[in-house]
Design a protein around this motif. Sequence first.
Motif, mmCIF file in Angstrom:
data_model
loop_
_atom_site.group_PDB
_atom_site.id
_atom_site.type_symbol
_atom_site.label_atom_id
_atom_site.label_comp_id
_atom_site.label_asym_id
_atom_site.label_seq_id
_atom_site.Cartn_x
_atom_site.Cartn_y
_atom_site.Cartn_z
ATOM 1 N N THR A 1 16.704 45.667 55.308
ATOM 2 C CA THR A 1 15.704 45.093 54.405
ATOM 3 C C THR A 1 15.657 45.836 53.078
ATOM 4 O OG1 THR A 1 13.903 46.445 55.306
ATOM 5 C CG2 THR A 1 14.297 44.295 56.341
ATOM 6 N N ASN A 2 16.199 47.059 53.024
ATOM 7 C CA ASN A 2 16.239 47.802 51.769
ATOM 8 C C ASN A 2 17.332 47.305 50.825
ATOM 9 O OD1 ASN A 2 14.089 49.646 52.309
ATOM 10 N ND2 ASN A 2 15.448 50.721 53.734
ATOM 11 N N ALA A 3 18.303 46.571 51.364
ATOM 12 C CA ALA A 3 19.303 45.920 50.518
ATOM 13 C C ALA A 3 18.685 44.615 50.042
ATOM 14 C CB ALA A 3 20.591 45.674 51.301
ATOM 15 N N VAL A 4 17.921 44.684 48.957
ATOM 16 C CA VAL A 4 17.098 43.532 48.570
ATOM 17 C C VAL A 4 17.923 42.431 47.913
ATOM 18 C CG1 VAL A 4 14.971 44.853 48.383
ATOM 19 C CG2 VAL A 4 16.439 44.637 46.381
ATOM 20 N N LEU A 5 19.073 42.793 47.359
ATOM 21 C CA LEU A 5 19.908 41.786 46.732
ATOM 22 C C LEU A 5 21.371 42.174 46.929
ATOM 23 C CD1 LEU A 5 19.191 39.865 43.542
ATOM 24 C CD2 LEU A 5 21.477 40.825 43.800
ATOM 25 N N ARG B 1 20.066 36.214 33.313
ATOM 26 C CA ARG B 1 19.638 37.610 33.246
ATOM 27 C C ARG B 1 18.859 37.952 34.505
ATOM 28 N NH1 ARG B 1 15.462 40.854 31.206
ATOM 29 N NH2 ARG B 1 16.153 42.638 29.938
ATOM 30 N N LEU B 2 19.302 38.994 35.211
ATOM 31 C CA LEU B 2 18.661 39.396 36.460
ATOM 32 C C LEU B 2 18.000 40.743 36.235
ATOM 33 C CD1 LEU B 2 20.267 39.073 39.983
ATOM 34 C CD2 LEU B 2 18.841 41.019 39.386
ATOM 35 N N ASP B 3 16.680 40.784 36.320
ATOM 36 C CA ASP B 3 15.925 42.018 36.095
ATOM 37 C C ASP B 3 15.915 42.837 37.378
ATOM 38 O OD1 ASP B 3 14.234 44.050 35.442
ATOM 39 O OD2 ASP B 3 12.536 42.780 34.874
ATOM 40 N N ALA B 4 16.572 44.004 37.338
ATOM 41 C CA ALA B 4 16.671 44.876 38.514
ATOM 42 C C ALA B 4 15.931 46.191 38.281
ATOM 43 C CB ALA B 4 18.133 45.139 38.836
ATOM 44 N N GLY B 5 14.914 46.165 37.462
ATOM 45 C CA GLY B 5 14.147 47.371 37.189
ATOM 46 C C GLY B 5 13.576 47.988 38.448
ATOM 47 N N GLY B 6 13.736 49.291 38.600
ATOM 48 C CA GLY B 6 13.228 50.002 39.768
ATOM 49 C C GLY B 6 14.166 50.010 40.960
ATOM 50 N N ALA C 1 36.886 45.071 38.218
ATOM 51 C CA ALA C 1 36.710 45.077 39.675
ATOM 52 C C ALA C 1 35.960 43.837 40.124
ATOM 53 C CB ALA C 1 35.959 46.334 40.111
ATOM 54 N N GLN C 2 36.124 43.504 41.380
ATOM 55 C CA GLN C 2 35.371 42.405 41.975
ATOM 56 C C GLN C 2 33.878 42.721 41.873
ATOM 57 O OE1 GLN C 2 36.821 39.606 43.014
ATOM 58 N NE2 GLN C 2 36.546 39.289 45.191
ATOM 59 N N ALA C 3 33.081 41.709 41.565
ATOM 60 C CA ALA C 3 31.639 41.919 41.415
ATOM 61 C C ALA C 3 30.962 41.869 42.774
ATOM 62 C CB ALA C 3 31.043 40.879 40.470
ATOM 63 N N ASP C 4 31.202 42.918 43.567
ATOM 64 C CA ASP C 4 30.509 43.133 44.838
ATOM 65 C C ASP C 4 29.480 44.229 44.587
ATOM 66 O OD1 ASP C 4 32.313 41.363 45.898
ATOM 67 O OD2 ASP C 4 33.365 42.809 47.146
ATOM 68 N N LEU C 5 28.208 43.873 44.630
ATOM 69 C CA LEU C 5 27.141 44.781 44.225
ATOM 70 C C LEU C 5 25.982 44.695 45.200
ATOM 71 C CD1 LEU C 5 27.092 43.657 40.475
ATOM 72 C CD2 LEU C 5 28.322 45.629 41.406
ATOM 73 N N VAL C 6 25.304 45.815 45.406
ATOM 74 C CA VAL C 6 24.088 45.845 46.222
ATOM 75 C C VAL C 6 22.987 46.514 45.419
ATOM 76 C CG1 VAL C 6 23.042 46.497 48.412
ATOM 77 C CG2 VAL C 6 25.502 46.083 48.314
ATOM 78 N N LEU C 7 21.813 45.902 45.415
ATOM 79 C CA LEU C 7 20.637 46.473 44.768
ATOM 80 C C LEU C 7 19.666 46.907 45.857
ATOM 81 C CD1 LEU C 7 20.560 43.881 41.937
ATOM 82 C CD2 LEU C 7 20.665 46.350 41.572
ATOM 83 N N TRP C 8 19.367 48.203 45.843
ATOM 84 C CA TRP C 8 18.569 48.827 46.900
ATOM 85 C C TRP C 8 17.140 49.048 46.438
ATOM 86 C CZ3 TRP C 8 20.931 49.472 51.572
ATOM 87 C CH2 TRP C 8 22.330 49.410 51.572
ATOM 88 N N ASN C 9 16.223 48.852 47.353
ATOM 89 C CA ASN C 9 14.824 49.147 47.127
ATOM 90 C C ASN C 9 14.629 50.652 47.260
ATOM 91 O OD1 ASN C 9 12.042 48.932 46.860
ATOM 92 N ND2 ASN C 9 11.737 48.621 49.055
ATOM 93 N N GLY C 10 14.473 51.338 46.134
ATOM 94 C CA GLY C 10 14.421 52.794 46.167
ATOM 95 C C GLY C 10 15.792 53.364 45.862
ATOM 96 N N ALA D 1 18.790 48.430 36.365
ATOM 97 C CA ALA D 1 19.043 49.201 37.582
ATOM 98 C C ALA D 1 19.620 50.575 37.234
ATOM 99 C CB ALA D 1 20.014 48.453 38.493
ATOM 100 N N VAL D 2 19.408 51.511 38.148
ATOM 101 C CA VAL D 2 20.116 52.785 38.106
ATOM 102 C C VAL D 2 21.416 52.572 38.880
ATOM 103 C CG1 VAL D 2 20.080 55.199 38.783
ATOM 104 C CG2 VAL D 2 17.979 54.106 37.982
ATOM 105 N N VAL D 3 22.564 52.861 38.257
ATOM 106 C CA VAL D 3 23.856 52.483 38.812
ATOM 107 C C VAL D 3 24.614 53.706 39.323
ATOM 108 C CG1 VAL D 3 26.099 51.413 38.321
ATOM 109 C CG2 VAL D 3 24.002 50.470 37.303
#
Length: 409
Positions: free
Chosen positions: A393-397, A44-49, A371-380, A9-11
């Motif tokens: 729906t853009n918050a995919v995970l 392992r969670l692949d978050a590419g893109g 820090a607490q592991a509160d994370l959001v992976l966005w589509n785009g 992921a881009v962080v």
Amino acid sequence: MGRLQVVGAVVADGTGRDPIDVDVTVEDGRIIQLGASDDEPGERLDAGGLTMTPGLIDAHVHLGLSSPIQPQFSFQISAAEIAADIFATAGAALDAGFTTVRDTGGIDGGVVTTIAKGKVRGPRVLSCGPVQCQIGGHGYYGADWEPTELWSGHHLPGLCALSMMSGNADELRGNVREAFRRGASFLKLCVTGGVVSAHDRLTDTQFTVEEIAVAVQEAAARGTYVTVHAHNNEGIRNAVEAGARCVEHGTDLDEPTATLMAMRGVALVPTFAVVERLLHDSAEAGLGESVRDRVLGVRERMTEALAAAKEAGVRIGLGSDLIGPAQARRGKELSLRAALETPMEALVAATRTNADILGLSGQVGVITPGAQADLVLWNGNPLEDPELFSDPTNAVLVIQAGQIVKDLR
């Protein structure tokens, strides 16, 4: 709870620094490492893109106002339905990428503990319990004919308590002590009139400096703080003088008052999304057309107040203040703020700054070891297209305390 490594992921870490490509390793609910791990990676969670941000924080929510407003206030909705609406809104907040919220009036401690126990889906909730208001002030929504003493009959113990009214400082002291007994972790007072009001104007001030100071004293005795609903400068100055630590809305904030807030370390939480919703369709929230008339011009004035606060160096958080059933698109607040500032400034307000205002600095709102592991992976990339924040729906995970609580991959 095992180890989870999110790779590809881009962080954007919540600090305002430019996003970077970096792996994030999580263990026992916390972030333990940024960068490639030499240890056994675990899952392992692949978050590419995808783009990773901290879990978002909404510093001004009303879970207890998740039903159509006027029917709820007039006893037309059962306790069971009100509860269902509250918990649906809590789940929708999580789905929109909000892993922590600050409830600024309307719920009792039972809602907080039910969500914390995992019995229903929802974010981490910090709550002021019932709003503190003066007799007939903002926060009182009874009918004109209804005797004041009947208002507390609208409370549903353990679930919903909209507000408590005080006629003087002694009554206020008793009421804030009762709010803490019910589980409040901070206090909220209404010190001016409001938009969703029947008995006041935005220009009215409510509670005296001496009365507000009583609540500040009681909060300080418990190691916490007072925030205030305030639209006009006189009310804001009264609250600042009394020792309040945060201002909600701040619609007509001017430069001298903003400077005073900055000098005293008082934060501001503007609320644009609710204004947008009420201008668009007040009936959707279960409110009459008169509310739309009251909100006209508020958006423009709040925009000027935001600019004045920025110029003065005030800490500025982010809150949606959504009310009624239509609370699914909570991220709209970030999209609106991004248009007035930058997408990165909106993200920082909704993460690191809000965590600081809530007293959770370093614990949530940033992606950093410990820090607490509160994370959001966005589509785009919502920093390039902030409208992505508006659509859940853009918050995919969504990961909350190391647990995947939403996965649309």
